[in-house]
Enzyme design. Structure first.
Site, PDB file in Angstrom:
ATOM      1  N   ASN A 147      -6.364   6.290   6.826  1.00 56.44           N
ATOM      2  CA  ASN A 147      -6.079   5.370   5.719  1.00 56.44           C
ATOM      3  C   ASN A 147      -5.282   5.997   4.587  1.00 56.44           C
ATOM      4  O   ASN A 147      -4.340   5.403   4.075  1.00 56.44           O
ATOM      5  CB  ASN A 147      -7.408   4.823   5.197  1.00 56.44           C
ATOM      6  CG  ASN A 147      -7.253   3.745   4.163  1.00 56.44           C
ATOM      7  OD1 ASN A 147      -6.940   4.013   3.010  1.00 56.44           O
ATOM      8  ND2 ASN A 147      -7.459   2.501   4.571  1.00 56.44           N
TER       9      ASN A 147
ATOM     10  N   GLU B  20       0.831  -1.209   0.000  1.00 54.71           N
ATOM     11  CA  GLU B  20       0.000   0.000   0.000  1.00 54.71           C
ATOM     12  C   GLU B  20       0.868   1.263   0.000  1.00 54.71           C
ATOM     13  O   GLU B  20       2.086   1.199   0.173  1.00 54.71           O
ATOM     14  CB  GLU B  20      -0.885   0.021   1.257  1.00 54.71           C
ATOM     15  CG  GLU B  20      -2.369  -0.234   1.027  1.00 54.71           C
ATOM     16  CD  GLU B  20      -3.092   0.955   0.414  1.00 54.71           C
ATOM     17  OE1 GLU B  20      -2.425   1.911  -0.012  1.00 54.71           O
ATOM     18  OE2 GLU B  20      -4.326   0.926   0.349  1.00 54.71           O
TER      19      GLU B  20
ATOM     20  N   ASN C 295     -11.834   5.782   1.627  1.00 55.11           N
ATOM     21  CA  ASN C 295     -10.531   5.143   1.463  1.00 55.11           C
ATOM     22  C   ASN C 295      -9.547   6.107   0.794  1.00 55.11           C
ATOM     23  O   ASN C 295      -9.098   7.050   1.403  1.00 55.11           O
ATOM     24  CB  ASN C 295     -10.704   3.835   0.685  1.00 55.11           C
ATOM     25  CG  ASN C 295      -9.575   2.860   0.900  1.00 55.11           C
ATOM     26  OD1 ASN C 295      -8.413   3.239   0.868  1.00 55.11           O
ATOM     27  ND2 ASN C 295      -9.901   1.599   1.111  1.00 55.11           N
TER      28      ASN C 295
ATOM     29  N   ASP D 251     -10.010   2.195  -4.093  1.00 51.82           N
ATOM     30  CA  ASP D 251      -8.994   2.314  -3.047  1.00 51.82           C
ATOM     31  C   ASP D 251      -8.146   3.547  -3.336  1.00 51.82           C
ATOM     32  O   ASP D 251      -8.683   4.619  -3.557  1.00 51.82           O
ATOM     33  CB  ASP D 251      -8.178   1.014  -3.002  1.00 51.82           C
ATOM     34  CG  ASP D 251      -7.512   0.758  -1.663  1.00 51.82           C
ATOM     35  OD1 ASP D 251      -7.103   1.735  -1.013  1.00 51.82           O
ATOM     36  OD2 ASP D 251      -7.364  -0.411  -1.261  1.00 51.82           O
TER      37      ASP D 251
ATOM     38  N   ASP E 229     -16.241  -1.757  12.196  1.00 54.70           N
ATOM     39  CA  ASP E 229     -17.180  -0.873  12.894  1.00 54.70           C
ATOM     40  C   ASP E 229     -17.607  -1.437  14.243  1.00 54.70           C
ATOM     41  O   ASP E 229     -18.061  -0.689  15.118  1.00 54.70           O
ATOM     42  CB  ASP E 229     -18.422  -0.626  12.032  1.00 54.70           C
ATOM     43  CG  ASP E 229     -18.173   0.402  10.933  1.00 54.70           C
ATOM     44  OD1 ASP E 229     -17.329   1.292  11.132  1.00 54.70           O
ATOM     45  OD2 ASP E 229     -18.820   0.311   9.874  1.00 54.70           O
TER      46      ASP E 229
END
Length: 321
Positions: free
Chosen positions: A141, A42, A196, A252, A164
């Site tokens: 994020n 990521e 995101n 994303d 959540d």
């Protein structure tokens, strides 16, 4: 292309949906696999001063460095949570990242539930912001830095075990925020289910936010006023049909080129979308792609693609690289 670059294994394919893609990607462009062995890669960011890429392996709690000269190496471990063993986190590491005007690395830090700052030379870390109205963030994020120094960021619960339903979740919503240069914090949107990726248009008058909800996989667009907050909101691109067709991944991370085209990860791969919302092509590795960023000469798009790091050379120049 250099002999070194030609030695990399190629993967996937590029799907042309419009002649407009010819201005973006050459017909013979290949997707090169640069490194592998990650759990979920990521947050790629190109560091011009040193000519290297930093990126995250969020579940593994490691930040990596890659360069054409040296290949892959561990840059920071742990990259996020650094306390005693805990079952609080499902993804304890760093996630999305961006450079600020001073060259420090701003990090969406799941394990610290904060936006943190990392000095790339000393690796000293500090907290930029970790609470809204006294309540801890879920797990920041992704982020985008404006020319003013303001930071837009998203705060879904993906870092928390139970999402959540996590017992440590303090906020009732999963927000999109604006941290202004003066330190004031404002909510951009508190109605998005799973915000995101986030990115700014070239003129910074529009904010894009990816929503990685399988029941509503969309990219939102917000027109911004002089105060940096939305004057309107709309669905910019609906990825539901791609998701229902079985394309791997959900909306994303994303980035833009200087002409305002959006390179948005989503079902099938990186979706190349015009400023008018037209999907003109897809960069496919064969699996889900979490994020992308421009680097090297500004015309290289790096892809953090699940267990791999890849790149593709484009004809356009990235807005941020």
């Amino acid at each position: 292309m250099s002999a070194q670059a030609a030695a990399h294994e190629t993967v996937g394919s590029i799907r042309r949906l419009s002649p407009a893609l010819d201005a973006v990607i050459a017909p013979d462009a290949k997707i090169e696999k640069l490194a592998d062995g990650f759990v979920w890669s990521e947050g790629p960011v190109w560091v011009k001063d040193g000519r290297y890429l930093v990126f995250s392996d969020v579940p593994a709690n490691i930040m990596y460095r890659w360069s054409q000269k040296d290949g892959k190496s561990v840059f920071l471990q742990p990259s996020g949570y650094d306390g005693p063993p805990t079952k609080v986190f499902r993804e304890p590491g760093s996630n999305g990242m961006a450079l600020d005007a001073k060259g420090d690395l701003l990090v969406c830090n799941h394990g610290q539930r904060a936006i943190t700052k990392l000095d790339l030379k000393t690796k000293a870390r500090s907290v930029v912001v970790d609470r809204y109205q006294g309540k801890r963030f879920n797990s920041p994020n992704d982020l985008a830095v404006a020319k003013s120094g303001a930071i837009y960021f998203t705060d879904p619960p993906y870092g928390l075990e139970g999402l959540d339903a996590s017992p440590v979740k303090e906020l009732a919503f999963n927000g999109v925020y604006l941290l202004r240069a003066d330190g004031s914090l404002a909510v951009v949107d508190d109605r998005v289910t799973f915000p995101n990726g986030v990115a700014l248009s070239p003129d910074e008058k529009r904010l894009y936010v990816a929503v990685s909800d399988p029941n509503g996989p969309v990219i939102m667009a917000y027109d911004l006023g002089a105060d940096g907050l939305p004057t309107s909101r709309k669905v910019f691109f609906d990825a539901s049909a791609l998701h229902k067709a079985g394309g791997p991944g959900l909306p994303d991370g994303m980035c833009l080129d200087t002409e305002g085209r959006l390179y948005a990860t989503g079902p099938c791969g990186v979706l190349v979308i015009t400023p008018a919302g037209e999907l003109i092509g897809v960069i496919e590795t064969g699996g889900p792609i979490a994020n992308c960023a421009f680097g090297e000469d500004g015309k290289t798009l790096f892809l953090t693609a699940d267990k791999t790091l890849a790149r593709v050379h484009l004809k356009t120049t990235g807005l941020v690289w």
